[in-house]
Design a protein around this motif. Structure first.
Motif, PDB file in Angstrom:
ATOM      1  N   GLY A  66       0.828  -1.210   0.000  1.00  7.44           N
ATOM      2  CA  GLY A  66       0.000   0.000   0.000  1.00  7.44           C
ATOM      3  C   GLY A  66       0.858   1.252   0.000  1.00  7.44           C
ATOM      4  N   TRP A  85      -0.921  -1.429  -5.882  1.00  7.33           N
ATOM      5  CA  TRP A  85      -2.234  -1.448  -5.232  1.00  7.33           C
ATOM      6  C   TRP A  85      -3.081  -2.635  -5.671  1.00  7.33           C
ATOM      7  CZ3 TRP A  85      -3.021   4.486  -5.952  1.00  7.33           C
ATOM      8  CH2 TRP A  85      -2.426   5.152  -4.874  1.00  7.33           C
ATOM      9  N   ARG A  90      -5.944  -2.381  -0.572  1.00  4.20           N
ATOM     10  CA  ARG A  90      -6.450  -1.010  -0.661  1.00  4.20           C
ATOM     11  C   ARG A  90      -7.461  -0.884  -1.794  1.00  4.20           C
ATOM     12  NH1 ARG A  90      -3.047   4.602  -0.564  1.00  4.20           N
ATOM     13  NH2 ARG A  90      -4.716   5.896  -1.368  1.00  4.20           N
TER      14      ARG A  90
END
Length: 187
Positions: A66, A85, A90
């Protein structure tokens, strides 16, 4: 030229690696994330990126992934942020935008997208999006030809080319040596 002028810090490159290998995996994770946050606060995004990328290359760490995505986004490298990501937990509009840029960079080639993910993300099972990409790559990967195995996608194996080149070089050297030897023996 001084190290500061060249854009390097004074820390030898092996110092951090040596310290991490002497610590437990949780300590190295905490160190990598903590040191990357310190680098970000000091305005050294590139150093935080390199530190986190090296860490997640061999260690599954959602927090570091992240943060790596955040660093890439901060550096305006949206496709790389999307790759980081994609492998993290996330979610959000910024993640969707970055993942779309990542897909666009690779022209929706699932094999290229798969190989652009850090190894720890590819090796870790349990992320639904990564697992779906893994299945898609396995399904789209061409079948081996004539019982051949491996990732050779119809191309010539580099080892075969090297072996042929070495064989030719050996034959040329043998011929030259034989001719030289005959020159010494026959007046």
């Amino acid at each position: 030229m001084s190290r500061a002028v060249a854009g390097c810090d004074a820390t030898p490159p092996t110092r951090h690696t040596r310290r991490v290998t002497e610590q437990s995996p949780t300590d190295s994770r905490a160190d990598a994330v903590e040191l990357a946050r310190t680098d970000l606060e000091a305005g050294r995004e590139w150093k935080a990126r390199d530190r986190l990328a090296a860490h997640v290359a061999g260690t599954w760490d959602p927090e570091a992934l992240g943060l790596l995505g955040e660093v890439h986004a901060r550096m305006r490298d949206l496709p790389s942020a999307g790759a980081a990501w994609f492998g993290s937990t996330r979610r959000g509009a910024d993640v969707d935008e970055a993942v779309e840029a990542w897909r666009e960079r690779h022209g929706d080639s699932f094999v290229q997208m798969w190989h652009s993910l850090p190894r720890s993300v590819r090796d870790h099972e349990g992320n639904a999006r990564v697992d779906a990409l893994r299945r898609r790559v396995e399904r789209d990967r061409p079948a081996p030809v004539d019982g051949a195995e491996g990732d050779n996608e119809g191309g010539v194996d580099a080892a075969v080319i090297i072996a042929i080149a070495l064989g030719v070089l050996f034959v040329v050297c043998a011929v030259i040596g034989f001719v030289t030897l005959l020159g010494w023996l026959v007046p």
